[in-house]
Design an enzyme around this catalytic site. Structure first.
Site, PDB file in Angstrom:
ATOM      1  N   SER A 212       0.842  -1.195   0.000  1.00  0.00           N
ATOM      2  CA  SER A 212       0.000   0.000   0.000  1.00  0.00           C
ATOM      3  C   SER A 212       0.877   1.245   0.000  1.00  0.00           C
ATOM      4  O   SER A 212       1.515   1.564   0.998  1.00  0.00           O
ATOM      5  CB  SER A 212      -0.922   0.002   1.214  1.00  0.00           C
ATOM      6  OG  SER A 212      -1.770  -1.099   1.145  1.00  0.00           O
TER       7      SER A 212
ATOM      8  N   GLY B  53      -5.590  -4.459   9.704  1.00  0.00           N
ATOM      9  CA  GLY B  53      -7.033  -4.558   9.511  1.00  0.00           C
ATOM     10  C   GLY B  53      -7.535  -4.158   8.131  1.00  0.00           C
ATOM     11  O   GLY B  53      -8.710  -4.325   7.800  1.00  0.00           O
ATOM     12  N   GLN B  54      -6.630  -3.635   7.331  1.00  0.00           N
ATOM     13  CA  GLN B  54      -6.981  -3.153   6.003  1.00  0.00           C
ATOM     14  C   GLN B  54      -7.702  -4.218   5.176  1.00  0.00           C
ATOM     15  O   GLN B  54      -7.327  -5.388   5.234  1.00  0.00           O
ATOM     16  CB  GLN B  54      -5.642  -2.823   5.340  1.00  0.00           C
ATOM     17  CG  GLN B  54      -5.683  -2.080   4.084  1.00  0.00           C
ATOM     18  CD  GLN B  54      -4.271  -2.008   3.522  1.00  0.00           C
ATOM     19  OE1 GLN B  54      -3.335  -2.561   4.095  1.00  0.00           O
ATOM     20  NE2 GLN B  54      -4.134  -1.348   2.415  1.00  0.00           N
ATOM     21  N   ARG B  55      -8.716  -3.816   4.403  1.00  0.00           N
ATOM     22  CA  ARG B  55      -9.510  -4.786   3.647  1.00  0.00           C
ATOM     23  C   ARG B  55      -8.621  -5.654   2.756  1.00  0.00           C
ATOM     24  O   ARG B  55      -8.812  -6.859   2.643  1.00  0.00           O
ATOM     25  CB  ARG B  55     -10.564  -4.048   2.820  1.00  0.00           C
ATOM     26  CG  ARG B  55     -11.511  -4.990   2.081  1.00  0.00           C
ATOM     27  CD  ARG B  55     -12.769  -4.309   1.601  1.00  0.00           C
ATOM     28  NE  ARG B  55     -13.739  -4.086   2.667  1.00  0.00           N
ATOM     29  CZ  ARG B  55     -14.072  -2.893   3.154  1.00  0.00           C
ATOM     30  NH1 ARG B  55     -13.496  -1.815   2.675  1.00  0.00           N
ATOM     31  NH2 ARG B  55     -14.957  -2.775   4.104  1.00  0.00           N
TER      32      ARG B  55
END
Lengths: 293, 165
Positions: free
Chosen positions: A203, B70-72
Protein backbone atom coordinates in the site's frame (compact mmCIF):
# COMPACT_ATOMS: atom_id res chain seq x y z
CA UNK A 1 35.67 -4.06 33.80
CA UNK A 2 39.10 -3.32 32.36
CA UNK A 3 37.59 -1.19 29.63
CA UNK A 4 35.53 0.89 32.04
CA UNK A 5 38.60 1.35 34.25
CA UNK A 6 40.57 2.53 31.23
CA UNK A 7 37.73 4.88 30.23
CA UNK A 8 37.69 6.32 33.74
CA UNK A 9 41.44 6.99 33.79
CA UNK A 10 41.42 8.24 30.24
CA UNK A 11 38.52 10.63 30.85
CA UNK A 12 39.78 11.93 34.18
CA UNK A 13 43.51 11.84 33.82
CA UNK A 14 45.17 10.89 30.55
CA UNK A 15 42.93 12.98 28.31
CA UNK A 16 43.92 16.10 30.21
CA UNK A 17 47.66 15.42 30.06
CA UNK A 18 47.51 14.26 26.43
CA UNK A 19 45.85 17.52 25.51
CA UNK A 20 48.34 19.49 27.57
CA UNK A 21 51.29 17.73 25.93
CA UNK A 22 49.94 18.21 22.43
CA UNK A 23 49.20 21.82 23.18
CA UNK A 24 52.82 22.39 24.25
CA UNK A 25 54.13 20.62 21.18
CA UNK A 26 51.93 22.19 18.53
CA UNK A 27 51.05 25.47 20.19
CA UNK A 28 47.42 24.83 19.29
CA UNK A 29 44.35 23.88 21.31
CA UNK A 30 42.34 20.73 20.63
CA UNK A 31 39.74 22.62 18.58
CA UNK A 32 42.39 24.04 16.29
CA UNK A 33 44.02 20.65 15.87
CA UNK A 34 40.67 19.18 14.82
CA UNK A 35 40.23 21.89 12.18
CA UNK A 36 43.74 21.15 10.88
CA UNK A 37 43.21 17.41 10.62
CA UNK A 38 39.60 16.69 9.75
CA UNK A 39 36.92 17.77 7.28
CA UNK A 40 33.20 17.16 6.82
CA UNK A 41 31.10 15.29 9.34
CA UNK A 42 34.13 13.96 11.15
CA UNK A 43 35.28 17.48 11.91
CA UNK A 44 31.87 18.64 13.17
CA UNK A 45 31.41 15.45 15.16
CA UNK A 46 34.80 15.80 16.86
CA UNK A 47 34.25 19.46 17.61
CA UNK A 48 30.88 18.55 19.12
CA UNK A 49 32.46 15.89 21.35
CA UNK A 50 35.33 18.13 22.36
CA UNK A 51 32.89 20.87 23.40
CA UNK A 52 30.46 18.54 25.14
CA UNK A 53 33.14 16.83 27.22
CA UNK A 54 35.07 20.00 27.97
CA UNK A 55 35.52 20.89 31.61
CA UNK A 56 35.29 24.54 30.68
CA UNK A 57 31.77 25.86 31.44
CA UNK A 58 31.71 28.25 28.46
CA UNK A 59 32.64 25.52 26.01
CA UNK A 60 30.20 23.01 27.47
CA UNK A 61 27.33 25.43 27.00
CA UNK A 62 27.85 26.25 23.32
CA UNK A 63 26.37 23.03 21.92
CA UNK A 64 23.07 23.96 23.54
CA UNK A 65 22.74 27.56 22.34
CA UNK A 66 20.23 28.82 19.75
CA UNK A 67 21.26 29.70 16.21
CA UNK A 68 20.97 33.46 16.64
CA UNK A 69 23.59 33.43 19.39
CA UNK A 70 26.21 31.44 17.48
CA UNK A 71 28.33 34.51 16.53
CA UNK A 72 28.56 35.66 20.12
CA UNK A 73 29.61 32.21 21.29
CA UNK A 74 32.30 31.85 18.65
CA UNK A 75 33.85 35.04 20.05
CA UNK A 76 33.52 33.65 23.58
CA UNK A 77 35.34 30.45 22.62
CA UNK A 78 38.15 32.41 20.99
CA UNK A 79 38.54 34.58 24.09
CA UNK A 80 38.45 31.56 26.37
CA UNK A 81 41.04 29.65 24.32
CA UNK A 82 43.25 32.68 23.59
CA UNK A 83 42.98 32.26 19.85
CA UNK A 84 44.41 35.16 17.92
CA UNK A 85 42.17 35.91 14.90
CA UNK A 86 45.14 37.29 12.99
CA UNK A 87 47.27 34.19 13.48
CA UNK A 88 44.44 31.73 12.79
CA UNK A 89 42.05 33.49 10.43
CA UNK A 90 40.06 30.41 9.46
CA UNK A 91 39.16 29.45 13.03
CA UNK A 92 36.24 31.83 13.28
CA UNK A 93 34.68 30.69 9.99
CA UNK A 94 35.16 26.98 10.68
CA UNK A 95 33.88 27.24 14.24
CA UNK A 96 30.81 29.12 13.11
CA UNK A 97 29.95 26.53 10.50
CA UNK A 98 30.34 23.68 12.98
CA UNK A 99 28.18 25.41 15.55
CA UNK A 100 25.50 26.13 12.96
CA UNK A 101 25.46 22.44 12.03
CA UNK A 102 25.41 21.26 15.65
CA UNK A 103 22.72 23.63 16.88
CA UNK A 104 20.87 23.31 13.55
CA UNK A 105 20.49 19.55 13.97
CA UNK A 106 18.91 20.02 17.38
CA UNK A 107 16.59 22.71 16.06
CA UNK A 108 15.61 20.55 13.08
CA UNK A 109 14.51 17.78 15.41
CA UNK A 110 12.35 20.22 17.37
CA UNK A 111 10.81 21.55 14.14
CA UNK A 112 10.07 18.08 12.78
CA UNK A 113 8.63 17.02 16.12
CA UNK A 114 6.26 19.97 16.24
CA UNK A 115 4.93 19.17 12.74
CA UNK A 116 4.57 15.49 13.64
CA UNK A 117 2.59 16.34 16.75
CA UNK A 118 0.00 18.25 14.70
CA UNK A 119 -2.74 15.73 13.87
CA UNK A 120 -4.50 15.73 10.52
CA UNK A 121 -7.58 17.92 10.92
CA UNK A 122 -10.47 17.73 8.42
CA UNK A 123 -11.67 21.16 9.50
CA UNK A 124 -8.35 22.72 8.56
CA UNK A 125 -8.58 23.98 4.98
CA UNK A 126 -4.81 23.79 4.47
CA UNK A 127 -4.76 20.13 5.46
CA UNK A 128 -7.66 19.33 3.15
CA UNK A 129 -6.02 21.18 0.25
CA UNK A 130 -2.77 19.30 0.81
CA UNK A 131 -4.63 15.99 0.73
CA UNK A 132 -6.36 16.91 -2.54
CA UNK A 133 -3.01 18.02 -3.93
CA UNK A 134 -1.62 14.56 -3.18
CA UNK A 135 -4.46 12.93 -5.11
CA UNK A 136 -4.02 15.26 -8.09
CA UNK A 137 -0.27 14.73 -8.19
CA UNK A 138 -0.55 10.96 -8.08
CA UNK A 139 -3.70 10.60 -10.17
CA UNK A 140 -3.53 13.46 -12.69
CA UNK A 141 -5.94 11.84 -15.13
CA UNK A 142 -8.49 10.54 -12.65
CA UNK A 143 -10.97 12.66 -10.75
CA UNK A 144 -11.75 11.94 -7.12
CA UNK A 145 -15.52 11.45 -6.94
CA UNK A 146 -15.95 12.47 -3.33
CA UNK A 147 -13.84 13.45 -0.34
CA UNK A 148 -14.90 10.25 1.42
CA UNK A 149 -14.38 7.58 -1.19
CA UNK A 150 -13.17 4.04 -1.78
CA UNK A 151 -10.88 5.52 -4.43
CA UNK A 152 -8.33 6.47 -1.77
CA UNK A 153 -7.34 2.82 -1.68
CA UNK A 154 -5.98 3.25 -5.22
CA UNK A 155 -3.10 5.32 -3.88
CA UNK A 156 -2.65 3.03 -0.90
CA UNK A 157 -4.72 4.40 1.95
CA UNK A 158 -6.56 1.83 4.04
CA UNK A 159 -10.14 2.99 4.17
CA UNK A 160 -12.33 5.60 2.52
CA UNK A 161 -10.96 8.51 4.56
CA UNK A 162 -7.16 8.93 4.63
CA UNK A 163 -7.48 11.05 7.78
CA UNK A 164 -7.28 8.03 10.08
CA UNK A 165 -4.07 6.72 8.47
CA UNK A 166 -1.77 9.57 9.50
CA UNK A 167 -2.01 8.69 13.21
CA UNK A 168 1.29 8.99 15.10
CA UNK A 169 3.00 10.88 12.25
CA UNK A 170 0.34 13.60 12.04
CA UNK A 171 0.55 16.13 9.25
CA UNK A 172 4.26 15.30 8.77
CA UNK A 173 3.23 12.08 7.01
CA UNK A 174 1.11 13.96 4.49
CA UNK A 175 3.70 16.70 3.90
CA UNK A 176 6.30 14.00 3.15
CA UNK A 177 4.00 12.20 0.71
CA UNK A 178 3.22 15.45 -1.12
CA UNK A 179 6.88 16.50 -1.19
CA UNK A 180 7.95 13.29 -2.88
CA UNK A 181 5.08 13.35 -5.39
CA UNK A 182 5.75 16.99 -6.24
CA UNK A 183 9.53 16.91 -6.55
CA UNK A 184 9.92 13.43 -8.00
CA UNK A 185 6.64 13.12 -9.87
CA UNK A 186 7.69 10.56 -12.44
CA UNK A 187 9.42 8.39 -9.81
CA UNK A 188 6.29 8.64 -7.64
CA UNK A 189 4.11 7.46 -10.55
CA UNK A 190 6.47 4.62 -11.26
CA UNK A 191 6.58 3.50 -7.63
CA UNK A 192 2.81 3.81 -7.28
CA UNK A 193 2.24 1.62 -10.31
CA UNK A 194 4.79 -0.92 -9.10
CA UNK A 195 3.10 -0.95 -5.68
CA UNK A 196 -0.01 -2.31 -7.41
CA UNK A 197 1.87 -5.45 -8.42
CA UNK A 198 -0.52 -8.40 -7.88
CA UNK A 199 1.95 -10.47 -5.87
CA UNK A 200 4.66 -8.16 -4.54
CA UNK A 201 2.43 -5.12 -4.16
CA UNK A 202 2.15 -2.96 -1.06
CA UNK A 203 0.00 0.00 0.00
CA UNK A 204 1.80 3.05 -1.36
CA UNK A 205 0.48 5.72 1.02
CA UNK A 206 0.68 3.80 4.27
CA UNK A 207 4.13 2.47 3.48
CA UNK A 208 5.04 6.11 2.82
CA UNK A 209 3.72 7.06 6.26
CA UNK A 210 5.65 4.17 7.75
CA UNK A 211 8.85 5.50 6.14
CA UNK A 212 8.13 8.93 7.60
CA UNK A 213 8.31 7.16 10.94
CA UNK A 214 11.66 5.66 9.96
CA UNK A 215 13.11 9.03 8.91
CA UNK A 216 11.74 10.64 12.06
CA UNK A 217 13.13 8.04 14.45
CA UNK A 218 16.55 8.13 12.75
CA UNK A 219 16.62 11.90 13.20
CA UNK A 220 15.50 11.57 16.81
CA UNK A 221 18.14 8.97 17.69
CA UNK A 222 20.82 11.26 16.16
CA UNK A 223 21.65 8.61 13.56
CA UNK A 224 21.32 11.25 10.83
CA UNK A 225 24.17 13.37 12.17
CA UNK A 226 26.96 12.18 9.85
CA UNK A 227 24.65 12.38 6.87
CA UNK A 228 23.43 15.90 7.60
CA UNK A 229 26.85 17.21 8.65
CA UNK A 230 28.25 16.04 5.32
CA UNK A 231 25.26 16.98 3.23
CA UNK A 232 24.53 20.48 4.55
CA UNK A 233 27.34 23.01 5.04
CA UNK A 234 25.39 25.13 7.51
CA UNK A 235 21.95 24.95 9.06
CA UNK A 236 19.97 21.80 8.12
CA UNK A 237 16.31 22.56 7.42
CA UNK A 238 12.97 20.78 6.89
CA UNK A 239 13.82 20.63 3.22
CA UNK A 240 16.78 18.37 4.01
CA UNK A 241 14.60 16.13 6.13
CA UNK A 242 12.14 15.77 3.24
CA UNK A 243 15.04 14.99 0.91
CA UNK A 244 16.15 12.19 3.16
CA UNK A 245 12.59 10.87 3.25
CA UNK A 246 12.55 10.80 -0.58
CA UNK A 247 15.76 8.80 -0.52
CA UNK A 248 14.12 6.26 1.82
CA UNK A 249 10.98 5.91 -0.32
CA UNK A 250 12.95 5.39 -3.51
CA UNK A 251 15.43 2.98 -1.96
CA UNK A 252 12.78 1.03 -0.07
CA UNK A 253 10.84 0.34 -3.24
CA UNK A 254 14.00 -0.92 -4.94
CA UNK A 255 14.87 -3.04 -1.89
CA UNK A 256 11.38 -4.55 -1.67
CA UNK A 257 11.34 -5.71 -5.29
CA UNK A 258 14.87 -7.04 -5.10
CA UNK A 259 14.04 -9.08 -2.01
CA UNK A 260 10.81 -10.47 -3.51
CA UNK A 261 8.96 -11.10 -0.21
CA UNK A 262 6.36 -13.87 -0.19
CA UNK A 263 3.56 -11.48 0.62
CA UNK A 264 2.72 -8.16 2.22
CA UNK A 265 2.31 -10.02 5.52
CA UNK A 266 6.11 -10.10 5.81
CA UNK A 267 6.32 -6.33 5.54
CA UNK A 268 7.71 -5.71 9.04
CA UNK A 269 10.44 -8.30 8.57
CA UNK A 270 11.72 -6.60 5.42
CA UNK A 271 11.17 -3.16 6.83
CA UNK A 272 13.48 -4.05 9.70
CA UNK A 273 16.04 -5.48 7.30
CA UNK A 274 15.93 -2.25 5.30
CA UNK A 275 16.13 -0.20 8.51
CA UNK A 276 19.29 -2.09 9.55
CA UNK A 277 20.81 -1.55 6.13
CA UNK A 278 20.20 2.22 6.33
CA UNK A 279 21.50 2.39 9.90
CA UNK A 280 24.66 0.63 8.71
CA UNK A 281 25.17 3.16 5.91
CA UNK A 282 24.67 6.03 8.33
CA UNK A 283 27.52 4.81 10.56
CA UNK A 284 30.09 5.74 7.94
CA UNK A 285 31.45 9.20 8.72
CA UNK A 286 31.69 10.02 5.00
CA UNK A 287 28.05 9.18 4.32
CA UNK A 288 25.77 11.47 2.33
CA UNK A 289 22.61 9.76 1.16
CA UNK A 290 20.96 11.35 -1.84
CA UNK A 291 18.36 10.14 -4.24
CA UNK A 292 20.04 9.54 -7.57
CA UNK A 293 17.69 9.04 -10.48
CA UNK B 1 9.12 -33.01 50.00
CA UNK B 2 12.70 -33.44 48.90
CA UNK B 3 14.65 -31.01 46.78
CA UNK B 4 14.48 -33.34 43.83
CA UNK B 5 10.72 -33.47 43.77
CA UNK B 6 10.47 -29.69 44.08
CA UNK B 7 12.74 -29.39 41.09
CA UNK B 8 10.70 -31.96 39.21
CA UNK B 9 7.53 -30.08 40.01
CA UNK B 10 9.00 -26.80 38.80
CA UNK B 11 10.14 -28.46 35.62
CA UNK B 12 6.77 -30.01 34.92
CA UNK B 13 4.97 -26.67 35.10
CA UNK B 14 6.58 -24.45 32.50
CA UNK B 15 4.80 -21.28 31.44
CA UNK B 16 1.90 -22.20 29.29
CA UNK B 17 1.99 -20.46 25.96
CA UNK B 18 -1.19 -18.88 24.71
CA UNK B 19 -1.71 -17.62 21.21
CA UNK B 20 -3.98 -14.60 20.94
CA UNK B 21 -5.14 -13.15 17.64
CA UNK B 22 -6.07 -9.49 17.54
CA UNK B 23 -8.33 -8.82 14.59
CA UNK B 24 -10.50 -5.88 13.68
CA UNK B 25 -11.21 -3.08 11.23
CA UNK B 26 -8.45 -0.69 10.24
CA UNK B 27 -7.96 2.16 12.70
CA UNK B 28 -9.64 0.12 15.47
CA UNK B 29 -6.59 0.43 17.74
CA UNK B 30 -5.13 -3.09 17.61
CA UNK B 31 -1.51 -1.98 17.51
CA UNK B 32 -2.11 0.56 20.27
CA UNK B 33 -3.65 -2.23 22.36
CA UNK B 34 -0.66 -4.46 21.68
CA UNK B 35 1.84 -1.76 22.61
CA UNK B 36 -0.18 -0.90 25.69
CA UNK B 37 0.00 -4.54 26.76
CA UNK B 38 3.76 -4.55 26.30
CA UNK B 39 4.06 -1.19 28.10
CA UNK B 40 5.60 0.48 25.06
CA UNK B 41 5.35 4.02 23.73
CA UNK B 42 2.09 4.48 21.81
CA UNK B 43 2.70 7.94 20.34
CA UNK B 44 4.42 7.01 17.05
CA UNK B 45 2.08 4.34 15.70
CA UNK B 46 1.53 4.06 11.94
CA UNK B 47 -0.90 1.80 10.03
CA UNK B 48 0.13 -1.86 10.17
CA UNK B 49 1.27 -3.53 6.98
CA UNK B 50 1.39 -7.24 7.67
CA UNK B 51 1.45 -7.98 11.38
CA UNK B 52 3.16 -7.24 14.69
CA UNK B 53 3.82 -9.81 17.40
CA UNK B 54 4.69 -9.37 21.05
CA UNK B 55 5.00 -11.75 23.98
CA UNK B 56 3.83 -10.67 27.40
CA UNK B 57 3.83 -12.50 30.71
CA UNK B 58 0.59 -12.55 32.63
CA UNK B 59 -0.46 -14.73 35.56
CA UNK B 60 1.95 -17.52 34.72
CA UNK B 61 1.02 -17.52 31.06
CA UNK B 62 3.15 -16.47 28.17
CA UNK B 63 0.76 -14.58 25.92
CA UNK B 64 1.87 -14.42 22.30
CA UNK B 65 -0.24 -11.63 20.91
CA UNK B 66 -0.54 -11.33 17.12
CA UNK B 67 -1.75 -8.01 15.82
CA UNK B 68 -2.81 -8.41 12.21
CA UNK B 69 -3.37 -5.39 9.95
CA UNK B 70 -7.03 -4.56 9.51
CA UNK B 71 -6.98 -3.15 6.00
CA UNK B 72 -9.51 -4.79 3.65
CA UNK B 73 -6.74 -5.67 1.20
CA UNK B 74 -5.00 -7.96 3.68
CA UNK B 75 -8.01 -9.54 5.37
CA UNK B 76 -7.75 -12.59 3.07
CA UNK B 77 -4.47 -13.37 4.84
CA UNK B 78 -6.14 -13.54 8.26
CA UNK B 79 -6.94 -17.21 7.86
CA UNK B 80 -3.23 -18.06 7.67
CA UNK B 81 -2.99 -17.20 11.34
CA UNK B 82 -5.95 -19.25 12.59
CA UNK B 83 -4.04 -22.47 13.33
CA UNK B 84 -3.63 -23.16 17.09
CA UNK B 85 -5.26 -19.97 18.27
CA UNK B 86 -6.31 -19.93 21.90
CA UNK B 87 -8.18 -16.67 22.11
CA UNK B 88 -9.91 -14.70 19.43
CA UNK B 89 -11.13 -11.18 19.51
CA UNK B 90 -13.69 -10.62 16.79
CA UNK B 91 -17.17 -11.89 16.08
CA UNK B 92 -17.23 -12.17 12.28
CA UNK B 93 -14.96 -15.18 12.42
CA UNK B 94 -17.13 -17.38 14.57
CA UNK B 95 -18.09 -19.59 11.66
CA UNK B 96 -14.51 -20.35 10.71
CA UNK B 97 -13.91 -24.06 11.32
CA UNK B 98 -10.30 -23.75 12.44
CA UNK B 99 -11.49 -21.45 15.20
CA UNK B 100 -14.38 -23.48 16.62
CA UNK B 101 -14.71 -23.35 20.40
CA UNK B 102 -11.97 -20.70 20.68
CA UNK B 103 -13.08 -18.22 23.35
CA UNK B 104 -13.76 -14.76 21.99
CA UNK B 105 -13.11 -11.45 23.68
CA UNK B 106 -14.46 -8.29 22.10
CA UNK B 107 -12.75 -5.08 23.07
CA UNK B 108 -15.10 -2.10 22.80
CA UNK B 109 -12.21 0.30 22.29
CA UNK B 110 -11.90 4.11 22.26
CA UNK B 111 -14.15 4.57 25.27
CA UNK B 112 -12.14 7.72 26.01
CA UNK B 113 -14.04 9.36 23.12
CA UNK B 114 -17.40 10.91 23.96
CA UNK B 115 -18.85 9.49 20.76
CA UNK B 116 -17.88 5.88 21.50
CA UNK B 117 -20.75 3.39 21.60
CA UNK B 118 -21.12 1.69 24.99
CA UNK B 119 -20.24 -2.00 25.24
CA UNK B 120 -23.88 -3.01 25.75
CA UNK B 121 -24.90 -1.39 22.48
CA UNK B 122 -22.09 -3.12 20.61
CA UNK B 123 -22.99 -6.47 22.17
CA UNK B 124 -26.51 -6.02 20.88
CA UNK B 125 -25.33 -4.87 17.47
CA UNK B 126 -23.13 -7.94 17.09
CA UNK B 127 -25.85 -10.26 18.44
CA UNK B 128 -23.42 -11.68 20.94
CA UNK B 129 -26.28 -13.17 22.95
CA UNK B 130 -26.84 -15.73 20.24
CA UNK B 131 -23.38 -17.26 20.61
CA UNK B 132 -23.83 -20.71 22.13
CA UNK B 133 -20.79 -22.73 21.08
CA UNK B 134 -18.08 -20.89 23.03
CA UNK B 135 -17.46 -18.53 25.90
CA UNK B 136 -17.40 -14.88 25.05
CA UNK B 137 -16.94 -11.57 26.78
CA UNK B 138 -17.21 -7.94 25.84
CA UNK B 139 -14.86 -5.53 27.56
CA UNK B 140 -14.99 -1.77 27.21
CA UNK B 141 -11.54 -0.26 27.13
CA UNK B 142 -9.35 2.57 25.99
CA UNK B 143 -6.06 1.41 24.50
CA UNK B 144 -4.97 5.04 24.67
CA UNK B 145 -5.26 5.34 28.45
CA UNK B 146 -4.90 1.63 29.16
CA UNK B 147 -8.21 1.47 30.97
CA UNK B 148 -9.92 -1.93 30.79
CA UNK B 149 -7.07 -3.57 28.87
CA UNK B 150 -5.78 -5.52 31.86
CA UNK B 151 -9.31 -6.60 32.80
CA UNK B 152 -9.65 -8.10 29.34
CA UNK B 153 -6.37 -9.96 29.71
CA UNK B 154 -7.42 -11.31 33.11
CA UNK B 155 -10.49 -12.76 31.46
CA UNK B 156 -8.26 -14.28 28.77
CA UNK B 157 -6.04 -15.99 31.33
CA UNK B 158 -9.02 -17.29 33.28
CA UNK B 159 -10.69 -18.78 30.22
CA UNK B 160 -7.61 -20.27 28.69
CA UNK B 161 -7.11 -22.02 31.99
CA UNK B 162 -10.64 -23.39 31.95
CA UNK B 163 -10.38 -24.45 28.34
CA UNK B 164 -7.07 -26.27 28.70
CA UNK B 165 -8.12 -28.26 31.78
Amino acid sequence: MFISLWEFFYGHFFRFWMKWLLRQMTGKCELQRIFDTYVGAQRTHRIENSLTYSKNKVLQKVTRVVQSEVDKYVDDIMKEKNINPEKDASFKICMKMCLLQITGYKQLYLDVESVRKRPYDSDNLQHEELLMKLWNLLMPTKKLNARISKQWAEIGFQGDDPKTDFRGMGILGLINLVYFSENYTSEAHQILSRSNHPKLGYSYAIVGINLTEMAYSLLKSEALKFHLYNFVPGIPTMEHFHQFYCYLVYEFDKFWFEEEPESIMYFNLYREKFHEKIKGLLLDCNVALTLKV
Amino acid sequence: MGLLSILRKLKSAPDQEVRILLLGLDNAGKTTLLKQLASEDISHITPTQGFNIKSVQSQGFKLNVWDIGGQRKIRPYWKNYFENTDILELAELLEEEKLSCVPVLIFANKQDLLTAAPASEIAEGLNLHTIRDRVWQIQSCSALTGEGVQDGMNWVCKNVNAKKK
